[in-house]
Each structure stands twice: as C-alpha cells, then as structure tokens.
Design a protein around this motif. Structure first.
Motif, PDB file in Angstrom:
ATOM      1  N   SER A 262      71.912 158.896   1.264  1.00 21.78           N
ATOM      2  CA  SER A 262      72.336 159.466  -0.370  1.00 21.78           C
ATOM      3  C   SER A 262      72.309 158.775  -1.720  1.00 21.78           C
ATOM      4  O   SER A 262      72.040 159.528  -2.366  1.00 21.78           O
ATOM      5  N   ALA A 263      73.095 157.850  -1.433  1.00 21.61           N
ATOM      6  CA  ALA A 263      74.122 156.548  -2.002  1.00 21.61           C
ATOM      7  C   ALA A 263      72.784 155.762  -3.093  1.00 21.61           C
ATOM      8  O   ALA A 263      72.211 155.333  -1.993  1.00 21.61           O
ATOM      9  N   ALA A 264      72.959 155.685  -4.253  1.00 18.17           N
ATOM     10  CA  ALA A 264      72.334 154.807  -4.840  1.00 18.17           C
ATOM     11  C   ALA A 264      73.491 153.650  -4.849  1.00 18.17           C
ATOM     12  O   ALA A 264      74.061 153.793  -3.913  1.00 18.17           O
ATOM     13  N   SER A 265      72.660 152.935  -4.822  1.00 18.30           N
ATOM     14  CA  SER A 265      73.305 151.294  -5.150  1.00 18.30           C
ATOM     15  C   SER A 265      74.603 151.426  -6.343  1.00 18.30           C
ATOM     16  O   SER A 265      74.346 152.214  -7.392  1.00 18.30           O
ATOM     17  N   GLU A 266      75.653 151.211  -5.439  1.00 25.13           N
ATOM     18  CA  GLU A 266      76.492 150.274  -6.194  1.00 25.13           C
ATOM     19  C   GLU A 266      77.657 152.397  -6.148  1.00 25.13           C
ATOM     20  O   GLU A 266      78.405 152.622  -7.195  1.00 25.13           O
ATOM     21  N   ALA A 267      76.849 153.609  -5.565  1.00 29.03           N
ATOM     22  CA  ALA A 267      77.885 154.938  -5.776  1.00 29.03           C
ATOM     23  C   ALA A 267      78.579 154.341  -4.882  1.00 29.03           C
ATOM     24  O   ALA A 267      79.148 154.132  -3.988  1.00 29.03           O
ATOM     25  N   TYR A 288      72.719 148.709  -1.555  1.00 29.96           N
ATOM     26  CA  TYR A 288      73.897 148.296  -1.849  1.00 29.96           C
ATOM     27  C   TYR A 288      75.103 148.477  -2.334  1.00 29.96           C
ATOM     28  O   TYR A 288      75.195 148.619  -3.573  1.00 29.96           O
ATOM     29  N   ASP A 289      75.684 147.675  -2.355  1.00 28.15           N
ATOM     30  CA  ASP A 289      77.180 147.839  -3.337  1.00 28.15           C
ATOM     31  C   ASP A 289      77.988 149.096  -2.650  1.00 28.15           C
ATOM     32  O   ASP A 289      78.800 149.424  -3.989  1.00 28.15           O
ATOM     33  N   ALA A 290      77.572 149.831  -2.174  1.00 29.25           N
ATOM     34  CA  ALA A 290      77.476 151.682  -2.444  1.00 29.25           C
ATOM     35  C   ALA A 290      79.443 151.012  -1.401  1.00 29.25           C
ATOM     36  O   ALA A 290      79.570 150.084  -0.664  1.00 29.25           O
ATOM     37  N   ALA A 291      80.402 151.863  -2.248  1.00 25.96           N
ATOM     38  CA  ALA A 291      81.752 152.432  -1.963  1.00 25.96           C
ATOM     39  C   ALA A 291      81.960 153.241  -0.653  1.00 25.96           C
ATOM     40  O   ALA A 291      81.433 155.001  -0.989  1.00 25.96           O
TER      41      ALA A 291
END
Length: 347
Positions: A262-267, A288-291
């Motif tokens: 469910s995470a967006a980019s940079e989420a 991408y770039d999710a933490a």
C-alpha cells in the motif's frame, strides 16, 4: 493483597494473594486505580518454556504494563511527589544513565538488556494488583484531574501510536493519506492522533464491519475490510499512488504484506503490532525510497504530550471495565477478539 499473575508456562492468568510490597530508597508505592489489558501480555504468555525463561521472564509474573494509581508511600529520598498524588506509570523502564535515557527515551535504553531491566508487567511486577511498586519516581507522570480508568491505556495504547505517528508527521500534510491497519486498542487511538496532528486522509482496515464501525466513530475517513484485496482498494482511494504512511498495529504476515503493497514512493511503513509476521522487501517489491520502521513504545516527554491531547479532548479511549477478580475473563475476551477498544482492570 490480590494480584493477577501468570504462574505457570502455558497456563491462564489467575488471581492470587501476595504480600503488599514496601518501597525502598528512591521507590514509590502506588495504590492502583487502573490497569490496561494488552496483546503484549498475550504474546509473553504465549512463549514456549525455552523462550520465556531464556528471555529472563520470572515466574510468577504480576501482569499489567499500563498502570495508574495514587501515591500511597514514598521511599527514602523521593522528592517532588506527595502521598495522594494521582499519577500514570511510564512503562519502558531503563537504566537512567545512558545517552538515550538522558534524552527521556528509556524505551531505547542502551543498557536495559545487559542489566536485565524489564518493564512492569513484562518482567517486573506490574499494575494488575491492589498495589504496585515503581522503581523510580522518574517513571511517574502527573495525571491531574484525568480519569485514570479512561486514560490509563494512553501509557501504551496512546504513547506507542503517538511515537510511531510523530516521526512520520512531515509526510502527512494536506492532501496526504495515512493507513491504519487494526482498529483495536492502539489503532482506534492512532486514528484520533492522526486527525488531531496531521492533514492526512485516514484509511482504516480491520477484518469486519463491526470493528470498522469504531474506526468511523473516532474519525476514519474511509474504512476497508482487511483482506487480500485491501491494498488494491487503498490504491483506488489514493488515486493509484498509495499511502504516504502506513501503520500496521497487527504485524501478522498478511497485514505486513498489505502495508508494504500500500505504500507510496517515499512513504513510511511502520510495523507496530507483534503478530509474528515478516516484511519481505527488495528492489521492485516496495515503492521507491519507502522506509520501513519498527518502533517501540515512546519517550517520557511523548507520554506527557499524549496526556495533554486527552486533557484537551482530542484523544480518548474506548474502555471496557473489569474488576480485578474478573481479570482472567478480560484476557479471555481479548483472545476472542470481543474487546471494543481497550479492556481496563479496576482493582
């Protein structure tokens, strides 16, 4: 005095009679006014004998890591407290000496594991008794005129989501989306914290409409049944982008999979629940770039902030009351999934 204890590995908690403790130097004895029931207790009681004893847990163990009470006795040298003060217990006890403890972050104490320091109810004697011994006055926060029964659970069910959400607030401005998976004890408070502190549209997930009704009552904008199609529905609600922050208060394999998907980019994907699941991440399997974060409890200063949110009416806990004698029944209800909000034991 009466206490609710876990006495044998694999058994159910039971009411026993134990001696009333006396405070030593620097310690404080509380007359307990409320104690919260939590899935973390179930987790500890569900450990195998090897895991339990290897983790340094004692037998018997007085349960209860969410506690509130009235100061009954002061040990030698305790200052700035008086008999009769109403207080809440800050649960994640640390050494009080290391860098993290100096910052008020005893939840991340650098010496706790080496020195065998454990929280009340999760190693040290807890709050599910008529009296509770607190190791140091620094672990007490004034309650003032707050109702202890209505607010005791904020010491974990409020503090833990507050700490998790606070870190992600820079990503949760107007137009953002936040997902809360699991709308029980912690989740229904998390929804309120998100509404109070962020500009995010809140999407709540749980396994049936009855559980999601509470999420709607406390402020969720959208509710979604937590199943294999939940991530697709979240994508639809977010215009295909995904959520800017996802908070999983279950932590089981299926819910973690939903959180990652469910995470967006940079989420931020924050796993709070201890359901035993594992996140599978790698290039192409998460935006991408999710933490990915796994926080633990919160700081003492954050507990003070959570209690202020309650004092101003921005956060409240749905409570089901049980007497101390009925404490075992509270755990039965928790295991059956019939607790709405948080079960609280009132000695």
């Amino acid at each position: 005095m009466k206490a609710l204890q876990y006495t044998r590995i694999g058994s159910h908690p039971e009411i026993v009679e134990i001696p009333k403790p006396s405070p030593g130097p620097g310690q404080v004895l509380l007359k307990v006014t409320a104690a919260g029931v939590c899935h973390s207790d179930e987790f500890v009681m569900g450990l195998s004998e090897e895991e339990y004893l290897g983790g340094g847990y004692p037998l018997p163990l007085t349960l209860g890591h969410e506690g509130a009470g009235i100061v009954a006795e002061l040990g030698e040298g305790v200052e700035h407290l008086a008999v009769g003060d109403a207080v809440a217990v800050y649960g994640p006890w640390g050494c009080g000496r290391c860098r993290k403890c100096a910052e008020g972050k005893e939840n991340y104490c650098l010496n706790a594991q080496a020195e065998g320091i454990k929280p009340p109810g999760l190693g040290a004697p807890g709050s599910m008794a008529e009296y509770m011994l607190v190791d140091d006055a620094r672990h007490l926060v004034p309650l003032g005129d707050l109702d202890p029964v209505q607010n005791v659970s904020l010491t974990d069910a409020g503090l833990t989501p507050y700490h998790a959400i606070k870190t992600s607030l820079p990503k949760l401005g107007a137009g953002s989306h936040a997902v809360v998976i699991g709308t029980g004890g912690l989740g229904h408070v998390a929804i309120q914290i998100l509404r109070a502190l962020s500009g995010a549209t809140v999407i709540a997930l749980d396994v049936n409409d009855e559980k999601l009704a509470l999420a709607k009552e406390v402020g969720a904008h959208h509710t979604v049944i937590s199943d294999a199609s939940a991530a697709d529905e979240i994508r639809r609600l977010t215009g295909g982008l995904g959520a800017d922050a996802v908070f999983d208060f279950v932590g089981a394999e299926p819910t973690i999979a939903t959180a990652v998907a469910s995470a967006a980019s940079e989420a931020d994907v924050t796993i709070v629940g201890i359901g035993g699941g594992t996140a599978h991440v790698g290039f192409g399997s998460i935006a991408y770039d999710a933490a990915l974060r796994i926080p633990y409890w919160g700081s003492r200063s954050e507990l003070i902030e959570v209690l202020e949110l309650a004092r101003t009416g921005q956060v409240g806990v749905e409570v089901q009351r049980y007497s101390l004698d009925d404490g075992p029944r509270a755990y039965e209800a928790l295991a059956a999934g019939t607790v709405r909000g948080r079960a609280v034991i009132v000695p």
